[in-house]
Motif scaffolding. Structure first.
Motif, PDB file in Angstrom:
ATOM      1  N   MET A   1       1.195  -1.260   0.434  1.00 47.67           N
ATOM      2  CA  MET A   1       0.046  -0.495   0.038  1.00 47.67           C
ATOM      3  C   MET A   1       1.138   1.443   0.262  1.00 47.67           C
ATOM      4  SD  MET A   1      -2.621   1.053   2.350  1.00 47.67           S
ATOM      5  CE  MET A   1      -3.595  -0.528   3.031  1.00 47.67           C
ATOM      6  N   ASP A   2       0.499   2.001  -0.498  1.00 46.69           N
ATOM      7  CA  ASP A   2       1.479   3.599  -0.972  1.00 46.69           C
ATOM      8  C   ASP A   2       0.757   4.544  -0.471  1.00 46.69           C
ATOM      9  OD1 ASP A   2      -0.730   4.753  -1.761  1.00 46.69           O
ATOM     10  OD2 ASP A   2      -0.570   4.040  -4.016  1.00 46.69           O
ATOM     11  N   ALA A   3       1.945   5.692   0.466  1.00 49.61           N
ATOM     12  CA  ALA A   3       1.674   6.651   1.272  1.00 49.61           C
ATOM     13  C   ALA A   3       0.599   7.204   0.929  1.00 49.61           C
ATOM     14  CB  ALA A   3       2.778   7.488   1.444  1.00 49.61           C
ATOM     15  N   PHE A   4       0.083   7.678  -0.153  1.00 50.19           N
ATOM     16  CA  PHE A   4      -1.611   8.236  -0.339  1.00 50.19           C
ATOM     17  C   PHE A   4      -2.763   7.412  -0.062  1.00 50.19           C
ATOM     18  CE2 PHE A   4      -5.023   8.839  -2.874  1.00 50.19           C
ATOM     19  CZ  PHE A   4      -5.142   9.874  -3.230  1.00 50.19           C
ATOM     20  N   THR A   5      -2.747   6.393  -0.222  1.00 50.94           N
ATOM     21  CA  THR A   5      -3.634   4.737   0.057  1.00 50.94           C
ATOM     22  C   THR A   5      -3.838   5.030   1.372  1.00 50.94           C
ATOM     23  OG1 THR A   5      -3.675   3.792  -2.065  1.00 50.94           O
ATOM     24  CG2 THR A   5      -4.278   2.878   0.131  1.00 50.94           C
TER      25      THR A   5
ATOM     26  N   GLN B   1      -6.687   6.167   6.709  1.00 49.92           N
ATOM     27  CA  GLN B   1      -6.054   6.533   8.319  1.00 49.92           C
ATOM     28  C   GLN B   1      -7.252   8.316   8.017  1.00 49.92           C
ATOM     29  OE1 GLN B   1      -2.588   8.806   9.362  1.00 49.92           O
ATOM     30  NE2 GLN B   1      -3.206   8.837  11.122  1.00 49.92           N
ATOM     31  N   ARG B   2      -7.747   8.738   7.059  1.00 47.11           N
ATOM     32  CA  ARG B   2      -8.328   9.915   7.295  1.00 47.11           C
ATOM     33  C   ARG B   2      -9.621   9.297   7.468  1.00 47.11           C
ATOM     34  NH1 ARG B   2      -7.222  14.349   2.933  1.00 47.11           N
ATOM     35  NH2 ARG B   2      -8.851  15.591   3.988  1.00 47.11           N
ATOM     36  N   ILE B   3      -9.814   8.197   6.205  1.00 44.34           N
ATOM     37  CA  ILE B   3     -11.624   8.137   6.509  1.00 44.34           C
ATOM     38  C   ILE B   3     -11.467   7.783   8.058  1.00 44.34           C
ATOM     39  CG2 ILE B   3     -12.798   6.177   5.401  1.00 44.34           C
ATOM     40  CD1 ILE B   3     -11.793   7.255   2.891  1.00 44.34           C
TER      41      ILE B   3
ATOM     42  N   GLN C   1     -20.001  15.103   7.982  1.00 42.85           N
ATOM     43  CA  GLN C   1     -20.440  14.063   7.039  1.00 42.85           C
ATOM     44  C   GLN C   1     -20.021  14.866   5.716  1.00 42.85           C
ATOM     45  OE1 GLN C   1     -22.351  11.466   7.253  1.00 42.85           O
ATOM     46  NE2 GLN C   1     -21.803  10.815   5.091  1.00 42.85           N
ATOM     47  N   SER C   2     -19.815  16.021   5.548  1.00 43.21           N
ATOM     48  CA  SER C   2     -19.358  15.999   4.339  1.00 43.21           C
ATOM     49  C   SER C   2     -17.710  15.954   3.474  1.00 43.21           C
ATOM     50  CB  SER C   2     -19.611  18.049   4.210  1.00 43.21           C
ATOM     51  OG  SER C   2     -20.493  18.151   4.455  1.00 43.21           O
ATOM     52  N   GLU C   3     -16.768  16.026   4.897  1.00 42.48           N
ATOM     53  CA  GLU C   3     -15.224  15.404   4.192  1.00 42.48           C
ATOM     54  C   GLU C   3     -15.678  14.199   4.022  1.00 42.48           C
ATOM     55  OE1 GLU C   3     -11.003  16.065   4.846  1.00 42.48           O
ATOM     56  OE2 GLU C   3     -12.954  17.581   5.179  1.00 42.48           O
ATOM     57  N   LEU C   4     -16.438  13.200   4.499  1.00 45.05           N
ATOM     58  CA  LEU C   4     -16.071  11.549   4.798  1.00 45.05           C
ATOM     59  C   LEU C   4     -16.485  11.614   3.055  1.00 45.05           C
ATOM     60  CD1 LEU C   4     -15.895   8.828   6.125  1.00 45.05           C
ATOM     61  CD2 LEU C   4     -18.105   9.011   6.817  1.00 45.05           C
ATOM     62  N   GLU C   5     -17.616  11.868   2.542  1.00 42.05           N
ATOM     63  CA  GLU C   5     -18.160  11.877   1.246  1.00 42.05           C
ATOM     64  C   GLU C   5     -17.316  12.535   0.481  1.00 42.05           C
ATOM     65  OE1 GLU C   5     -21.585  14.841   1.439  1.00 42.05           O
ATOM     66  OE2 GLU C   5     -22.670  13.257   2.175  1.00 42.05           O
ATOM     67  N   ASP C   6     -16.675  13.636   0.802  1.00 40.39           N
ATOM     68  CA  ASP C   6     -14.890  14.212  -0.087  1.00 40.39           C
ATOM     69  C   ASP C   6     -14.130  13.030  -0.489  1.00 40.39           C
ATOM     70  OD1 ASP C   6     -16.865  16.696  -0.804  1.00 40.39           O
ATOM     71  OD2 ASP C   6     -15.829  17.797   0.858  1.00 40.39           O
ATOM     72  N   LEU C   7     -14.306  12.408   1.242  1.00 41.08           N
ATOM     73  CA  LEU C   7     -13.168  11.390   0.908  1.00 41.08           C
ATOM     74  C   LEU C   7     -13.488  10.012   0.167  1.00 41.08           C
ATOM     75  CD1 LEU C   7     -11.839  11.789   4.830  1.00 41.08           C
ATOM     76  CD2 LEU C   7     -10.117  12.466   2.861  1.00 41.08           C
TER      77      LEU C   7
ATOM     78  N   HIS D   1      -9.890   7.690  -7.171  1.00 45.27           N
ATOM     79  CA  HIS D   1      -7.861   6.993  -7.392  1.00 45.27           C
ATOM     80  C   HIS D   1      -8.337   5.841  -7.200  1.00 45.27           C
ATOM     81  CE1 HIS D   1      -5.627  10.769  -7.633  1.00 45.27           C
ATOM     82  NE2 HIS D   1      -6.574  11.411  -7.140  1.00 45.27           N
ATOM     83  N   GLY D   2      -9.423   4.585  -7.397  1.00 45.15           N
ATOM     84  CA  GLY D   2      -9.380   3.369  -6.994  1.00 45.15           C
ATOM     85  C   GLY D   2      -8.683   2.954  -6.022  1.00 45.15           C
ATOM     86  N   VAL D   3      -9.428   3.249  -4.748  1.00 46.38           N
ATOM     87  CA  VAL D   3      -8.778   3.112  -4.206  1.00 46.38           C
ATOM     88  C   VAL D   3     -10.193   2.383  -3.209  1.00 46.38           C
ATOM     89  CG1 VAL D   3      -8.587   3.582  -1.384  1.00 46.38           C
ATOM     90  CG2 VAL D   3      -7.627   4.638  -3.296  1.00 46.38           C
ATOM     91  N   GLU D   4     -10.447   1.180  -2.838  1.00 43.32           N
ATOM     92  CA  GLU D   4     -11.407   0.695  -2.053  1.00 43.32           C
ATOM     93  C   GLU D   4     -11.136   0.968  -0.792  1.00 43.32           C
ATOM     94  OE1 GLU D   4     -13.525  -2.864  -2.852  1.00 43.32           O
ATOM     95  OE2 GLU D   4     -12.854  -3.220  -5.807  1.00 43.32           O
ATOM     96  N   VAL D   5     -12.422   1.315  -0.073  1.00 41.69           N
ATOM     97  CA  VAL D   5     -12.448   1.983   0.859  1.00 41.69           C
ATOM     98  C   VAL D   5     -13.027   0.384   1.564  1.00 41.69           C
ATOM     99  CG1 VAL D   5     -13.337   3.466   3.349  1.00 41.69           C
ATOM    100  CG2 VAL D   5     -12.495   3.892   1.014  1.00 41.69           C
TER     101      VAL D   5
END
Length: 56
Positions: free
Chosen positions: A1-5, A10-12, A35-41, A48-52
């Protein structure tokens, strides 16, 4: 896993925790903010193709 992912996941996780805390304390304004922040994340993750769900 890269640093961006890793950073995004972690932010999510942190935002989900903050959202839960805001709901528990009844802070409606903070609930909306988190909630807005979570939607943006989640949107950023999808772009970026990240499966949360697989990581959180």
């Amino acid at each position: 896993m890269d640093a961006f992912t890793a950073g995004l996941l972690q932010r999510i996780k942190a935002t989900e925790s903050d959202l839960s805390r805001a709901k528990e304390t009844g802070d409606d304004f903070l609930v909306e903010v988190e909630q807005s922040e979570l939607e943006d994340l989640h949107r950023l993750a999808a772009e970026h193709g990240v499966e949360v769900a697989a990581h959180v």
